[in-house]
Design an enzyme around this catalytic site. Structure first.
Site, PDB file in Angstrom:
ATOM      1  N   SER A  91      42.988  31.411   4.226  1.00  0.00           N
ATOM      2  CA  SER A  91      43.911  32.534   4.081  1.00  0.00           C
ATOM      3  C   SER A  91      43.090  33.534   3.049  1.00  0.00           C
ATOM      4  CB  SER A  91      45.206  32.160   3.533  1.00  0.00           C
ATOM      5  OG  SER A  91      45.940  33.246   3.109  1.00  0.00           O
ATOM      6  N   TYR A 151      50.226  27.865  -2.515  1.00  0.00           N
ATOM      7  CA  TYR A 151      49.722  28.187  -1.279  1.00  0.00           C
ATOM      8  C   TYR A 151      48.272  28.196  -1.025  1.00  0.00           C
ATOM      9  CZ  TYR A 151      49.078  30.319   3.348  1.00  0.00           C
ATOM     10  OH  TYR A 151      48.421  30.612   4.610  1.00  0.00           O
TER      11      TYR A 151
END
Length: 345
Positions: free
Chosen positions: A142, A167
């Site tokens: 990501s 995350y």
């Protein structure tokens, strides 16, 4: 090619399944169909790929009625015994791991979900690839790994040691874990840093979906940091084309580990992004200016020069083209009284 796609009921996974099944590859999809957001959307995606909700049971193969070369399993990456048996039985050429607990803000509320799925679940995939070798393991990373990096555009060679959410930390951990397994066991791995993916069948907790839903239904939208944010929005078709090119370009024993950015390389200010949606819908947004949320970053901006050099590929969908396609899908599938929940649990 025989490919395992995890997260097959998710946004990117759904599109990946369609692409590779339509390409004639043998595809096995896997998803635990969790309720991070409305499972009706996940079941609707599965239906689009020919998987009947009525036939889905844990660990039981469901044959697609749309694609004779596609089967789906409901299963969790945490189920190591099932994952090992699946790899042993299926003899995959390629694994595309798109399953993850997503969401920057949700990682503040429920951190254990990220350790379980994104760390332990990914370890189970790595171990399965170790004992049942594959030609290529491609996995989702990501743009969040760049944290609050002030150097732009973001390059794969940048230091990514300062995540601002769990995350992001879990995705950086995936890259480190893959690197270790590549070096120890010569597993060809490629991590793909996705930049704010949007498009038809997208996640209802992300800004493009939330904003479009609110604007169409004449509801207020929260504009974080008073609009002083920018994002490198990347259309789903560009993501899948890049992913396909990467899968076809495996690492080698001399260079078993790679990382690529996939982004448009054209960040857009949040207020300008809202204006694009206003143009597509023909309605004005009701803006509620609020402060930046914990875990958010001020900007994302992908440097895709390595992707362009190695694979001769660069995303090319303009933001207006992409939003127009999202709008067409929205009005066709959702209507004004959307039956997909906009709230995460």
């Amino acid at each position: 090619m025989k490919i395992l796609i995890t997260g097959a009921a998710g946004f990117i996974g759904f599109h990946a399944v369609k692409h590779f099944a339509e390409n004639g590859d043998r595809v096995v999809g896997l998803d635990n169909i969790n309720n991070y957001y409305d499972v009706n959307l996940k079941y609707s995606r599965l239906k689009e790929t020919g998987i009947s909700k009525a036939l889905i049971q844990n660990h039981k193969a469901v044959q697609s009625v749309n694609y004779p070369n596609y089967r789906f399993f409901k299963a969790d990456l945490l189920d190591k015994e099932f994952i090992d048996e699946l790899f042993k039985r299926e003899h995959f050429d390629v694994v595309c791991n798109l399953a993850a607990q997503a969401g920057v803000r949700y990682s503040i509320e429920n951190p254990y979900a990220y350790i379980d799925t994104n760390i332990v679940g990914f370890l189970n995939i790595l171990e399965a690839c170790r004992f049942h070798p594959v030609h290529h393991l491609v996995y989702a990373s990501s743009s969040s790994v760049y944290g609050s990096n002030e150097k732009i555009p973001y390059s794969e060679s940048d230091q990514v040691d300062s995540p601002v959410s769990l995350y992001a930390a879990s995705k950086k951990s995936n890259e480190l874990m893959a690197h270790a397994y590549s070096k120890l066991y010569n597993i060809p791995t490629t991590g793909v840093r996705f930049f704010t993916v949007y498009g038809p069948w997208g996640r209802p907790d992300m800004a493009p979906f939330l904003f479009m839903n609110a604007i169409i239904n004449e509801s207020p939208i929260k504009v974080f940091n008073h609009g002083k944010l920018s994002r490198d929005f990347t259309y789903i078709d560009d993501i899948i084309a890049g992913l396909s090119a990467i899968i076809d370009f495996p690492s080698t024993k001399n260079l078993p580990y790679r990382i690529y950015n996939i982004g448009s390389g054209k960040p857009i200010r949040l207020l300008d992004f809202i204006a694009v949606i206003e143009k597509a819908t023909g309605k004005k947004a009701i803006k509620e200016m609020v402060d930046i949320q914990d875990g958010d970053v001020y900007q994302t901006y992908a440097d895709t020069s390595i992707l362009e050099h190695d694979l001769k590929y660069k995303p090319n969908t303009t933001i207006q083209e992409g939003i127009n396609q999202l709008y067409k899908w929205y009005v066709t599938h959702l209507t004004l009284s959307s039956h997909f929940s906009m709230k995460t649990n």
